[in-house]
Design an enzyme around this catalytic site. Structure first.
Site, PDB file in Angstrom:
ATOM      1  N   ASN A   1       0.808  -1.220   0.000  1.00  0.00           N
ATOM      2  CA  ASN A   1       0.000   0.000   0.000  1.00  0.00           C
ATOM      3  C   ASN A   1       0.843   1.273   0.000  1.00  0.00           C
ATOM      4  O   ASN A   1       0.308   2.374   0.026  1.00  0.00           O
ATOM      5  CB  ASN A   1      -0.994   0.011   1.163  1.00  0.00           C
ATOM      6  CG  ASN A   1      -0.313   0.008   2.512  1.00  0.00           C
ATOM      7  OD1 ASN A   1       0.869  -0.288   2.621  1.00  0.00           O
ATOM      8  ND2 ASN A   1      -1.060   0.320   3.551  1.00  0.00           N
ATOM      9  N   CYS A   2       2.164   1.158  -0.071  1.00  0.00           N
ATOM     10  CA  CYS A   2       3.067   2.313  -0.136  1.00  0.00           C
ATOM     11  C   CYS A   2       3.001   2.909  -1.545  1.00  0.00           C
ATOM     12  O   CYS A   2       3.184   2.204  -2.537  1.00  0.00           O
ATOM     13  CB  CYS A   2       4.491   1.870   0.188  1.00  0.00           C
ATOM     14  SG  CYS A   2       5.748   3.124  -0.116  1.00  0.00           S
ATOM     15  N   ASP A   3       2.722   4.210  -1.637  1.00  0.00           N
ATOM     16  CA  ASP A   3       2.602   4.864  -2.944  1.00  0.00           C
ATOM     17  C   ASP A   3       3.875   4.756  -3.775  1.00  0.00           C
ATOM     18  O   ASP A   3       3.814   4.544  -4.984  1.00  0.00           O
ATOM     19  CB  ASP A   3       2.220   6.332  -2.775  1.00  0.00           C
ATOM     20  CG  ASP A   3       0.784   6.503  -2.305  1.00  0.00           C
ATOM     21  OD1 ASP A   3      -0.021   5.562  -2.481  1.00  0.00           O
ATOM     22  OD2 ASP A   3       0.465   7.573  -1.765  1.00  0.00           O
TER      23      ASP A   3
END
Length: 122
Positions: A11-13
């Protein structure tokens, strides 16, 4: 073609951008989720030797900011940073990429990744 391994959190951009860029570039990249498969202490030591422990430690991230001062103080040298990151893998700057040829990088940048895919040192 290189066989890449990209380490991070789904979920890290920045990880999302790096994975999408590599896919579009046609790179075969295996993804390893830190939350499901945390890096080992020997792996963290190898990364720290390759990129420097300061580069590996994400002091700007939410995980770091949530740590108390005493815990943060443990990361005053490589041994302390590796020990901290072994227990707090979300505090690792992302993504970590093993380019399959001995090169390890931390973070993402399109220009740098393009050079690395071309086999250049970046």
């Amino acid at each position: 073609m290189l066989s890449l391994t990209l380490y991070g959190i789904p979920n890290c951009d920045t990880v999302k951008r790096a994975r999408a860029w590599l896919l579009e570039a046609g790179a075969d990249a295996t993804f390893v989720d830190f939350k499901k498969t945390p890096p080992t202490v020997p792996q963290l030591r190898a990364w720290a030797r390759a990129v420097g422990w300061q580069s590996l430690l994400n002091r700007a991230g939410t995980t770091w900011r949530k740590l108390d001062e005493a815990t943060q103080a443990l990361a005053c040298d490589e041994a302390g940073a590796v020990a901290l990151l072994a227990t707090q893998p979300s505090a690792i700057k992302r993504p970590v990429v093993d380019w399959g040829d001995g090169r390890i990088t931390v973070g993402f940048g399109e220009e740098r990744f393009a050079k690395l895919l071309a086999g250049e040192r970046a």
